[in-house]
Design a protein around this motif. Structure first.
Motif, PDB file in Angstrom:
ATOM      1  N   TRP A  67       0.843  -1.196   0.000  1.00 17.48           N
ATOM      2  CA  TRP A  67       0.000   0.000   0.000  1.00 17.48           C
ATOM      3  C   TRP A  67       0.875   1.242   0.000  1.00 17.48           C
ATOM      4  O   TRP A  67       1.906   1.276   0.665  1.00 17.48           O
ATOM      5  CB  TRP A  67      -0.873   0.028   1.251  1.00 17.48           C
ATOM      6  CG  TRP A  67      -1.835  -1.107   1.342  1.00 17.48           C
ATOM      7  CD1 TRP A  67      -1.563  -2.365   1.795  1.00 17.48           C
ATOM      8  CD2 TRP A  67      -3.202  -1.097   0.981  1.00 17.48           C
ATOM      9  NE1 TRP A  67      -2.690  -3.132   1.735  1.00 17.48           N
ATOM     10  CE2 TRP A  67      -3.711  -2.379   1.238  1.00 17.48           C
ATOM     11  CE3 TRP A  67      -4.053  -0.129   0.465  1.00 17.48           C
ATOM     12  CZ2 TRP A  67      -5.033  -2.722   1.000  1.00 17.48           C
ATOM     13  CZ3 TRP A  67      -5.377  -0.457   0.235  1.00 17.48           C
ATOM     14  CH2 TRP A  67      -5.854  -1.741   0.493  1.00 17.48           C
ATOM     15  N   ARG A  68       0.453   2.254  -0.750  1.00 22.17           N
ATOM     16  CA  ARG A  68       1.097   3.569  -0.715  1.00 22.17           C
ATOM     17  C   ARG A  68      -0.009   4.605  -0.603  1.00 22.17           C
ATOM     18  O   ARG A  68      -0.916   4.653  -1.437  1.00 22.17           O
ATOM     19  CB  ARG A  68       1.887   3.830  -2.001  1.00 22.17           C
ATOM     20  CG  ARG A  68       3.316   3.451  -1.867  1.00 22.17           C
ATOM     21  CD  ARG A  68       4.148   3.972  -3.032  1.00 22.17           C
ATOM     22  NE  ARG A  68       4.943   2.866  -3.519  1.00 22.17           N
ATOM     23  CZ  ARG A  68       4.971   2.423  -4.756  1.00 22.17           C
ATOM     24  NH1 ARG A  68       4.287   3.011  -5.696  1.00 22.17           N
ATOM     25  NH2 ARG A  68       5.718   1.405  -5.071  1.00 22.17           N
ATOM     26  N   ASN A  69       0.092   5.407   0.430  1.00 22.88           N
ATOM     27  CA  ASN A  69      -0.915   6.451   0.674  1.00 22.88           C
ATOM     28  C   ASN A  69      -2.334   5.888   0.669  1.00 22.88           C
ATOM     29  O   ASN A  69      -3.262   6.509   0.151  1.00 22.88           O
ATOM     30  CB  ASN A  69      -0.792   7.569  -0.372  1.00 22.88           C
ATOM     31  CG  ASN A  69       0.538   8.264  -0.305  1.00 22.88           C
ATOM     32  OD1 ASN A  69       1.085   8.465   0.781  1.00 22.88           O
ATOM     33  ND2 ASN A  69       1.078   8.637  -1.440  1.00 22.88           N
ATOM     34  N   GLY A  70      -2.498   4.707   1.243  1.00 29.44           N
ATOM     35  CA  GLY A  70      -3.819   4.106   1.361  1.00 29.44           C
ATOM     36  C   GLY A  70      -4.361   3.490   0.095  1.00 29.44           C
ATOM     37  O   GLY A  70      -5.525   3.108   0.038  1.00 29.44           O
ATOM     38  N   ARG A  71      -3.529   3.340  -0.913  1.00 29.85           N
ATOM     39  CA  ARG A  71      -3.955   2.712  -2.165  1.00 29.85           C
ATOM     40  C   ARG A  71      -3.133   1.462  -2.415  1.00 29.85           C
ATOM     41  O   ARG A  71      -1.909   1.483  -2.285  1.00 29.85           O
ATOM     42  CB  ARG A  71      -3.771   3.663  -3.344  1.00 29.85           C
ATOM     43  CG  ARG A  71      -4.673   4.846  -3.264  1.00 29.85           C
ATOM     44  CD  ARG A  71      -4.506   5.677  -4.488  1.00 29.85           C
ATOM     45  NE  ARG A  71      -5.782   6.306  -4.756  1.00 29.85           N
ATOM     46  CZ  ARG A  71      -6.032   7.037  -5.792  1.00 29.85           C
ATOM     47  NH1 ARG A  71      -5.098   7.236  -6.694  1.00 29.85           N
ATOM     48  NH2 ARG A  71      -7.209   7.573  -5.965  1.00 29.85           N
ATOM     49  N   ALA A  72      -3.809   0.373  -2.784  1.00 26.34           N
ATOM     50  CA  ALA A  72      -3.102  -0.869  -3.093  1.00 26.34           C
ATOM     51  C   ALA A  72      -2.282  -0.663  -4.360  1.00 26.34           C
ATOM     52  O   ALA A  72      -2.778  -0.119  -5.349  1.00 26.34           O
ATOM     53  CB  ALA A  72      -4.096  -2.005  -3.278  1.00 26.34           C
TER      54      ALA A  72
END
Length: 114
Positions: A67-72
């Motif tokens: 995850w990066r910044n809440g995105r898969a």
């Protein structure tokens, strides 16, 4: 620094012994050990519920995904895709599996691959 005792699901997590730099890595290559651990983790569901990566703008590995910044993050390497469950072992798009199947088929017909 004081760290509270982990909850029972945290203690059972496959990543429990991994370095935080691996678990909270932002790049697939550095996160690979955590992604592989997640593939067989008995508490992946509890982890995702507790961390809530999409709501918390999480960076790192949670429930088998990076995850990066809440995105898969979409896995790039076949190894990471397999660890995330996106490419099951023996998938027809797995180059090594296709080559092995081709070799086996050619061996049965007396042909060779070249």
């Amino acid at each position: 620094m004081f760290q509270p005792d982990p909850t029972p699901w945290q203690a059972a997590a496959a990543c429990a012994g991994l370095s935080p730099s691996v678990v909270f890595a932002r790049r697939e290559r550095q996160a690979a050990p955590a992604l592989e651990a997640c593939a067989a983790c008995p508490v992946a569901r509890e982890c995702e519920e507790a961390v809530a990566p999409a709501e918390s703008w999480f960076d790192g590995v949670c429930a088998g995904r990076l995850w990066r910044n809440g995105r898969a993050v979409k896995p790039r390497s076949p190894r990471a895709r397999r660890a995330a469950g996106a490419v099951p072992a023996g998938d027809p798009f797995d180059v090594r599996a296709v080559a092995a199947q081709l070799d086996a088929a050619l061996a049965g017909t007396g042909g060779t691959r070249g």
